[in-house]
Design an enzyme around this catalytic site. Structure first.
Site, mmCIF file in Angstrom:
data_model
loop_
_atom_site.group_PDB
_atom_site.id
_atom_site.type_symbol
_atom_site.label_atom_id
_atom_site.label_comp_id
_atom_site.label_asym_id
_atom_site.label_seq_id
_atom_site.Cartn_x
_atom_site.Cartn_y
_atom_site.Cartn_z
ATOM 1 N NE ARG A 50 -3.384 -2.492 2.675
ATOM 2 C CZ ARG A 50 -3.500 -3.249 3.759
ATOM 3 N NH1 ARG A 50 -2.820 -2.941 4.860
ATOM 4 N NH2 ARG A 50 -4.275 -4.317 3.752
ATOM 5 C CG ASP A 52 2.816 6.429 2.499
ATOM 6 O OD1 ASP A 52 1.780 5.846 2.873
ATOM 7 O OD2 ASP A 52 3.791 6.634 3.239
ATOM 8 C CE1 TYR A 110 8.760 0.789 -1.404
ATOM 9 C CE2 TYR A 110 9.749 -0.988 -0.134
ATOM 10 C CZ TYR A 110 8.633 -0.268 -0.542
ATOM 11 O OH TYR A 110 7.398 -0.626 -0.079
ATOM 12 N NE ARG A 197 8.107 9.420 2.278
ATOM 13 C CZ ARG A 197 6.852 9.883 2.376
ATOM 14 N NH1 ARG A 197 5.813 9.056 2.241
ATOM 15 N NH2 ARG A 197 6.638 11.145 2.611
#
Lengths: 245, 245
Positions: A50, A52, A110, A197
């Site tokens: 999911r 952001d 990522y 992040r």
């Protein structure tokens, strides 16, 4: 009834993230509507990650169940004809009816892109974080090395998260400089809420010399979100790939 | 009165090209308004390259004359505060009052990006031409070699152009494959109207096997626009740099 797996790429710029919500269009919503329109059934996809609001994906994964007679491998072509340009299915195939994209052992990759130069470049602005201050790549690489392996990443998890077990394994965390673009590539068996992040935001503190590289270990050991740096902005982040083991 | 030179980068997606026109916003118009607002005078920039609608730039060049007391080197900072995110000044400095960005010997570098894979990638869609059919890079490189040097490029000039002398020199024309992204880098002393996009459109015909590489020489010799391929779409093209000799 068959279960179809999709590899989904999207430009997150104009979406309020993956998951259905009241205020704004999400990737999940567009997929549900588009697939429903194609197969003539009410479809609700199950997504693997999911992401952001504003985060991009090259290889997110989703499944849905359908009685459609369209061959599963052809779903990608048929859906890409109907989807907006900022969402593309890269692959479709049939999977076992009990295969679930989240309850599996996975490794996710990522990439976070930082454009490190005097002035921003307009054609890079949507897919990277612009950072003016010169960055010490070696220091960032040293700091990153402390995070590789199995650790309790509580310091790098949004305080809003309710998850109990904050132990995760990072297999690699590379800081690569190509011209003025810095790519932070991170691969692990799971990521806490905002973990990538927050790691990037902390590495930026190291890169500017605000934290020495060794401070990364203290942050990790503290198991306290307040010790780490702020979370880096969403648009620099792309979910590259999910491998199912 | 002083003359200020700007190196201008922009994302061409939302502009009707560089040059002022009635129907739609142009980069020149936004620059004129923004600089006028900053210096409090009516400013009309002179641009080096009037890029087409949808074409991007990393290093276009423009000049303007002003009595402003803002130091020329600080203009970049001051303007970037006021410009929209899709235009950024990379550099500003004072030049001689008779220096003109077009009436000079220059070498320009363009890059055309082709995304060559099964399905498009949303985060690349604005800055590359998506091409599904597999491309033979070696054949494209062979064909490109015929264009390097001084030639009459009439076959690669839009028939709408009124220019008389169609002889230009290409110093290099490289076809580089990095994963599924193909970069065509072209450097020359001047480019005719749509020349880069027609060269790329012709190289795509070679890449798919529709033309043999040697056909590039016949096209060149014919001096006839109808012999070359169609012009490739604007969004794949970026003006990278203008060198003043």
């Amino acid at each position: 009834m068959k279960r179809v797996k999709l590899i989904v790429s999207y430009d997150g710029t104009n979406y309020c993230g993956w998951q259905l919500q009241q205020n704004g269009v999400t990737v999940e919503e567009v997929l549900n509507k588009t697939i429903s329109g194609l197969v003539g059934e009410e479809i609700a996809v199950i997504g693997a990650s999911r992401t952001d609001s504003g985060v991009h994906a090259l290889g997110n994964v989703a499944v849905f169940d359908t009685n459609s007679r369209i061959p599963s491998e052809k779903m990608s072509f048929a859906l890409n004809q109907r989807l907006p340009e900022d969402i593309r299915i890269q692959h479709s195939c049939e999977v076992a009816s009990d295969w679930h994209p989240r309850y599996c052992d996975t490794r996710k990759t990522y990439e976070y892109r930082i454009l490190n130069r005097k002035f921003s470049v307009p054609t890079e602005r949507l897919y990277s974080h612009f950072f003016y201050y010169p960055l010490d790549i070696k220091a960032m690489q040293q700091a990153a090395a402390y995070l590789v392996g199995e650790h309790d990443f509580k310091s790098f998890c949004s305080a809003r998260s309710q998850v109990e077990n904050t132990v995760r394994t990072i297999y690699f965390l590379d800081v690569i400089k190509e011209g003025d673009m810095i790519r932070i590539r991170i691969n692990g068996n799971g990521f806490l809420y905002n973990m990538v992040r927050i790691i990037v935001g902390t590495l930026l503190k190291v890169g500017t010399g605000m934290y020495p590289p060794e401070h990364m270990k203290e942050i990790l050991d503290a198991k306290d979100r307040r010790m780490a740096g702020p979370k880096a902005e969403a648009k620099g982040l792309t979910l590259m790939e999910i491998e199912y083991l």
